[in-house]
Scaffold this active site. Sequence first.
Site, PDB file in Angstrom:
ATOM      1  N   HIS A   1       6.185   6.153  -1.741  1.00 23.92           N
ATOM      2  CA  HIS A   1       6.965   4.937  -1.995  1.00 23.92           C
ATOM      3  C   HIS A   1       6.147   3.736  -1.537  1.00 23.92           C
ATOM      4  CE1 HIS A   1       7.640   5.739   2.252  1.00 23.92           C
ATOM      5  NE2 HIS A   1       7.824   4.438   2.380  1.00 23.92           N
TER       6      HIS A   1
ATOM      7  N   HIS B   1       0.857  -1.191   0.000  1.00 26.15           N
ATOM      8  CA  HIS B   1       0.000   0.000   0.000  1.00 26.15           C
ATOM      9  C   HIS B   1       0.891   1.239   0.000  1.00 26.15           C
ATOM     10  CE1 HIS B   1       1.112  -0.733   4.191  1.00 26.15           C
ATOM     11  NE2 HIS B   1       1.165   0.581   4.241  1.00 26.15           N
TER      12      HIS B   1
HETATM   13  P1  ATP Z   1       5.676  -3.497  11.289  1.00 27.95           P
HETATM   14  O1  ATP Z   1       5.563  -2.265  12.147  1.00 27.95           O
HETATM   15  O2  ATP Z   1       5.202  -4.746  11.976  1.00 27.95           O
HETATM   16  O3  ATP Z   1       6.977  -3.636  10.616  1.00 27.95           O
HETATM   17  P2  ATP Z   1       4.126  -2.036   9.374  1.00 27.95           P
HETATM   18  O4  ATP Z   1       5.120  -0.930   9.564  1.00 27.95           O
HETATM   19  O5  ATP Z   1       3.726  -2.406   7.996  1.00 27.95           O
HETATM   20  O6  ATP Z   1       4.589  -3.346  10.099  1.00 27.95           O
HETATM   21  P3  ATP Z   1       2.481  -0.358  10.942  1.00 27.95           P
HETATM   22  O7  ATP Z   1       3.634  -0.001  11.823  1.00 27.95           O
HETATM   23  O8  ATP Z   1       1.150  -0.518  11.583  1.00 27.95           O
HETATM   24  O9  ATP Z   1       2.780  -1.671  10.140  1.00 27.95           O
HETATM   25  O10 ATP Z   1       2.397   0.771   9.841  1.00 27.95           O
HETATM   26  C1  ATP Z   1       1.322   0.909   8.937  1.00 27.95           C
HETATM   27  C2  ATP Z   1       1.765   1.826   7.820  1.00 27.95           C
HETATM   28  O11 ATP Z   1       2.102   3.106   8.347  1.00 27.95           O
HETATM   29  C3  ATP Z   1       3.032   1.339   7.097  1.00 27.95           C
HETATM   30  O12 ATP Z   1       2.958   1.773   5.762  1.00 27.95           O
HETATM   31  C4  ATP Z   1       4.139   2.057   7.807  1.00 27.95           C
HETATM   32  O13 ATP Z   1       5.262   2.251   6.972  1.00 27.95           O
HETATM   33  C5  ATP Z   1       3.480   3.383   8.141  1.00 27.95           C
HETATM   34  N1  ATP Z   1       4.036   3.921   9.381  1.00 27.95           N
HETATM   35  C6  ATP Z   1       4.195   3.260  10.549  1.00 27.95           C
HETATM   36  N2  ATP Z   1       4.712   4.049  11.503  1.00 27.95           N
HETATM   37  C7  ATP Z   1       4.899   5.247  10.922  1.00 27.95           C
HETATM   38  C8  ATP Z   1       5.404   6.490  11.374  1.00 27.95           C
HETATM   39  N3  ATP Z   1       5.826   6.686  12.618  1.00 27.95           N
HETATM   40  N4  ATP Z   1       5.434   7.510  10.496  1.00 27.95           N
HETATM   41  C9  ATP Z   1       5.001   7.349   9.235  1.00 27.95           C
HETATM   42  N5  ATP Z   1       4.506   6.212   8.745  1.00 27.95           N
HETATM   43  C10 ATP Z   1       4.459   5.161   9.563  1.00 27.95           C
END
Ligand code: ATP
Length: 191
Positions: free
Chosen positions: A122, A40
């Site tokens: 990205h 996504h």
């Molecule tokens: P994991 O944290 O288990 O590696 P994930 O990053 O895909 O998995 P989430 O942390 O719930 O899952 O993030 C959901 C989405 O939001 C992802 O696209 C992630 O890159 C983005 N995201 C997560 N934390 C942040 C942040 N602090 N700032 C910007 N984007 C974020």
Amino acid sequence: MRLFVALDIDNVIRERIAQFREEMRARAPGVRWVGPETLHITLQFLGETAKVEEIKTALANIKGPPVGLNFRGIGFFPSPQRARVFWIGIEADEHLQPLVDSTGNALAPLGFKREQQEFHPHLTLARAGSGRPYSRPGDRPAPGLQLVRAKLESRPQPEFGTMTAHEFILYQSTLSPSGSRYTKLAHYPLG
Ligand code: ATP
Ligand code: MG
């Protein structure tokens, strides 16, 4: 609930990326690959919140045209030398940034802060080490992604095709040791 706002991608592009991912997966120890079905484009990360209904109402008021997206090239955060996030590049038309801005503006009254950094569209394909996209003192290198980088160095930029996003989506993320699961909570049409 842990929430974020994102665009989903077309299945044709998903399949091309899945093939590329399979090729890259070989000989990349310690790299955590994102499942193709969960790819996504994050527009805004909201994090843990209980304000689901307010968020849905705020997002429903956003208006904007569909967004054209071209998926090409790859890159690494925070940099190729310190690669911890491996991503596919997105060239978006002029409608994406206004949509990101509208999302930020719609959610600001609910207390959600906009990203400090400039928005860099990205598609995250893999993470290694801490998975952090920015540098911190004491960061360790992730050798698996250096192998991926080496594999790609001599190749032309990969091309995954173009699509039009006709909606944006409110997602719930459920963290688990085996990787995050995403659920679509609501769809918002563009155009
Ligand atoms: P994991 O944290 O288990 O590696 P994930 O990053 O895909 O998995 P989430 O942390 O719930 O899952 O993030 C959901 C989405 O939001 C992802 O696209 C992630 O890159 C983005 N995201 C997560 N934390 C942040 C942040 N602090 N700032 C910007 N984007 C974020
Ligand atoms: Mg995360």
